[in-house]
Design a protein around this motif. Structure first.
Motif, PDB file in Angstrom:
ATOM      1  N   TRP A   1       0.811  -1.212   0.000  1.00 56.17           N
ATOM      2  CA  TRP A   1       0.000   0.000   0.000  1.00 56.17           C
ATOM      3  C   TRP A   1       0.844   1.261   0.000  1.00 56.17           C
ATOM      4  O   TRP A   1       0.422   2.303  -0.535  1.00 56.17           O
ATOM      5  CB  TRP A   1      -0.959  -0.009   1.187  1.00 56.17           C
ATOM      6  CG  TRP A   1      -2.010  -1.062   1.034  1.00 56.17           C
ATOM      7  CD1 TRP A   1      -2.113  -2.241   1.722  1.00 56.17           C
ATOM      8  CD2 TRP A   1      -3.099  -1.066   0.098  1.00 56.17           C
ATOM      9  NE1 TRP A   1      -3.191  -2.965   1.273  1.00 56.17           N
ATOM     10  CE2 TRP A   1      -3.812  -2.270   0.277  1.00 56.17           C
ATOM     11  CE3 TRP A   1      -3.531  -0.166  -0.873  1.00 56.17           C
ATOM     12  CZ2 TRP A   1      -4.943  -2.585  -0.470  1.00 56.17           C
ATOM     13  CZ3 TRP A   1      -4.658  -0.472  -1.626  1.00 56.17           C
ATOM     14  CH2 TRP A   1      -5.346  -1.668  -1.427  1.00 56.17           C
TER      15      TRP A   1
ATOM     16  N   GLU B   1     -10.672  -4.810   0.433  1.00 55.71           N
ATOM     17  CA  GLU B   1      -9.543  -4.970   1.345  1.00 55.71           C
ATOM     18  C   GLU B   1      -9.888  -4.492   2.752  1.00 55.71           C
ATOM     19  O   GLU B   1      -9.517  -5.121   3.744  1.00 55.71           O
ATOM     20  CB  GLU B   1      -8.329  -4.199   0.816  1.00 55.71           C
ATOM     21  CG  GLU B   1      -7.688  -4.816  -0.414  1.00 55.71           C
ATOM     22  CD  GLU B   1      -6.991  -6.127  -0.087  1.00 55.71           C
ATOM     23  OE1 GLU B   1      -6.078  -6.116   0.745  1.00 55.71           O
ATOM     24  OE2 GLU B   1      -7.401  -7.156  -0.659  1.00 55.71           O
TER      25      GLU B   1
ATOM     26  N   LEU C   1     -14.531   2.716   2.629  1.00 54.34           N
ATOM     27  CA  LEU C   1     -13.537   3.746   2.324  1.00 54.34           C
ATOM     28  C   LEU C   1     -13.949   5.081   2.920  1.00 54.34           C
ATOM     29  O   LEU C   1     -13.100   5.829   3.431  1.00 54.34           O
ATOM     30  CB  LEU C   1     -13.346   3.873   0.812  1.00 54.34           C
ATOM     31  CG  LEU C   1     -12.665   2.688   0.134  1.00 54.34           C
ATOM     32  CD1 LEU C   1     -12.684   2.851  -1.383  1.00 54.34           C
ATOM     33  CD2 LEU C   1     -11.230   2.533   0.621  1.00 54.34           C
TER      34      LEU C   1
ATOM     35  N   TYR D   1     -11.585   1.356  -6.650  1.00 60.94           N
ATOM     36  CA  TYR D   1     -12.336   1.603  -5.423  1.00 60.94           C
ATOM     37  C   TYR D   1     -12.939   0.306  -4.888  1.00 60.94           C
ATOM     38  O   TYR D   1     -12.936   0.072  -3.677  1.00 60.94           O
ATOM     39  CB  TYR D   1     -13.453   2.616  -5.671  1.00 60.94           C
ATOM     40  CG  TYR D   1     -12.990   3.988  -6.086  1.00 60.94           C
ATOM     41  CD1 TYR D   1     -11.706   4.440  -5.804  1.00 60.94           C
ATOM     42  CD2 TYR D   1     -13.842   4.861  -6.766  1.00 60.94           C
ATOM     43  CE1 TYR D   1     -11.284   5.702  -6.187  1.00 60.94           C
ATOM     44  CE2 TYR D   1     -13.429   6.122  -7.149  1.00 60.94           C
ATOM     45  CZ  TYR D   1     -12.160   6.546  -6.869  1.00 60.94           C
ATOM     46  OH  TYR D   1     -11.754   7.791  -7.258  1.00 60.94           O
TER      47      TYR D   1
ATOM     48  N   PHE E   1      -5.141  -0.407   6.206  1.00 61.96           N
ATOM     49  CA  PHE E   1      -4.641  -1.003   4.965  1.00 61.96           C
ATOM     50  C   PHE E   1      -3.610  -2.101   5.191  1.00 61.96           C
ATOM     51  O   PHE E   1      -3.608  -3.107   4.482  1.00 61.96           O
ATOM     52  CB  PHE E   1      -4.097   0.087   4.041  1.00 61.96           C
ATOM     53  CG  PHE E   1      -5.185   0.768   3.255  1.00 61.96           C
ATOM     54  CD1 PHE E   1      -5.792   0.120   2.192  1.00 61.96           C
ATOM     55  CD2 PHE E   1      -5.621   2.035   3.595  1.00 61.96           C
ATOM     56  CE1 PHE E   1      -6.811   0.722   1.483  1.00 61.96           C
ATOM     57  CE2 PHE E   1      -6.635   2.656   2.880  1.00 61.96           C
ATOM     58  CZ  PHE E   1      -7.238   1.992   1.824  1.00 61.96           C
TER      59      PHE E   1
ATOM     60  N   MET F   1     -10.186  -1.690  -3.147  1.00 64.76           N
ATOM     61  CA  MET F   1      -9.831  -1.143  -1.836  1.00 64.76           C
ATOM     62  C   MET F   1     -10.957  -1.354  -0.832  1.00 64.76           C
ATOM     63  O   MET F   1     -10.713  -1.644   0.343  1.00 64.76           O
ATOM     64  CB  MET F   1      -9.488   0.346  -1.968  1.00 64.76           C
ATOM     65  CG  MET F   1      -8.195   0.599  -2.723  1.00 64.76           C
ATOM     66  SD  MET F   1      -7.672   2.329  -2.649  1.00 64.76           S
ATOM     67  CE  MET F   1      -8.886   3.093  -3.718  1.00 64.76           C
TER      68      MET F   1
ATOM     69  N   MET G   1      -1.705   6.610   2.031  1.00 61.70           N
ATOM     70  CA  MET G   1      -2.914   6.467   1.223  1.00 61.70           C
ATOM     71  C   MET G   1      -3.861   7.650   1.351  1.00 61.70           C
ATOM     72  O   MET G   1      -4.790   7.808   0.544  1.00 61.70           O
ATOM     73  CB  MET G   1      -3.648   5.184   1.623  1.00 61.70           C
ATOM     74  CG  MET G   1      -2.997   3.903   1.123  1.00 61.70           C
ATOM     75  SD  MET G   1      -3.083   3.735  -0.677  1.00 61.70           S
ATOM     76  CE  MET G   1      -4.864   3.597  -0.912  1.00 61.70           C
TER      77      MET G   1
END
Length: 224
Positions: free
Chosen positions: A98, A158, A197, A152, A165, A155, A177
């Motif tokens: 990351w 994740e 997010l 997006y 992250f 992420m 990030m």
């Protein structure tokens, strides 16, 4: 004493944040963007030949590039590894990923969106405008937007598996990030379709060290 050569509304804000998280003393040398071009002023070239921010000086050491600055500060001022997982762990591998993802994968499509949004709005003769808008719209629809949405979604997934992250603990990878995701939320289409997010951004913005960095750094409209 570390000096952060701080350009308003730039990646150098996250350097201030990292220093606040580390509890390391520093001073700020401020630079204002050209009001017409929004470029950094030529004075920054006296610090580094490219004349860009972020740049830090620490004694006779000069370090540029966000990722390199993060690694230098962790190597030099985070001996206990508070903001970087231990070597050889899955968390450390994710941390490294990351740390590089932020600029290597996240920022290029965001920059392309910014450029083509400007192309679409650029003042041109009326008979040319349909052509420039058509080109911009086609590139956005066929390449930029699909890449942003894929990124997006990746992420978002994740962060469905871990709180931060690199893992369950906050790390400097989250600091790195931050700029990309703030830019994404402001102008890159990062909306309510990506609740994890958005929640990550809220948690970042609530951190005391982040708030202290904003107070010291001055206006930072990218986080608005």
């Amino acid at each position: 004493m570390i000096t952060v050569h701080h350009l308003e509304n730039s990646r150098s804000q996250r350097v201030l944040w990292l220093l606040e998280e580390l509890g390391v003393g520093y001073e700020i040398r401020r630079y204002a963007r050209d009001p017409k071009t929004l470029y950094a002023p030529p004075e920054l070239r006296r610090v580094h030949p490219l004349g860009k921010s972020p740049v830090i000086t620490d004694g006779d050491v000069t370090v540029a590039e966000s990722g390199a600055i993060v690694e230098y500060l962790l190597d030099t001022y985070d001996a206990k590894g508070r903001l970087r997982p231990p070597p050889g762990t899955p968390e450390r591998r994710r941390f490294t990923y990351w740390l590089h993802f932020a600029e290597g994968s996240a920022m290029p499509p965001l920059l392309m969106k910014l450029v083509f949004d400007k192309v679409r709005r650029a003042p041109v003769p009326f008979f040319v405008k349909p052509v420039t808008r058509g080109i911009a719209d086609k590139v956005m629809a066929s390449f930029v937007t699909p890449n942003l949405e894929r990124m997006y979604a990746f992420m978002e997934g994740e962060l469905g598996e871990r709180a931060w992250f690199a893992g369950d603990a906050f790390s400097a990878a989250d600091v790195q990030m931050s700029f990309a995701l703030e830019a994404a939320a402001q102008r890159g289409g990062l909306d309510a379709r990506y609740p994890r997010l958005r929640d990550w951004l809220e948690r970042v913005h609530a951190r005391p060290a982040y708030r202290r960095a904003l107070e010291r750094g001055g206006p930072y409209t990218i986080a608005d």
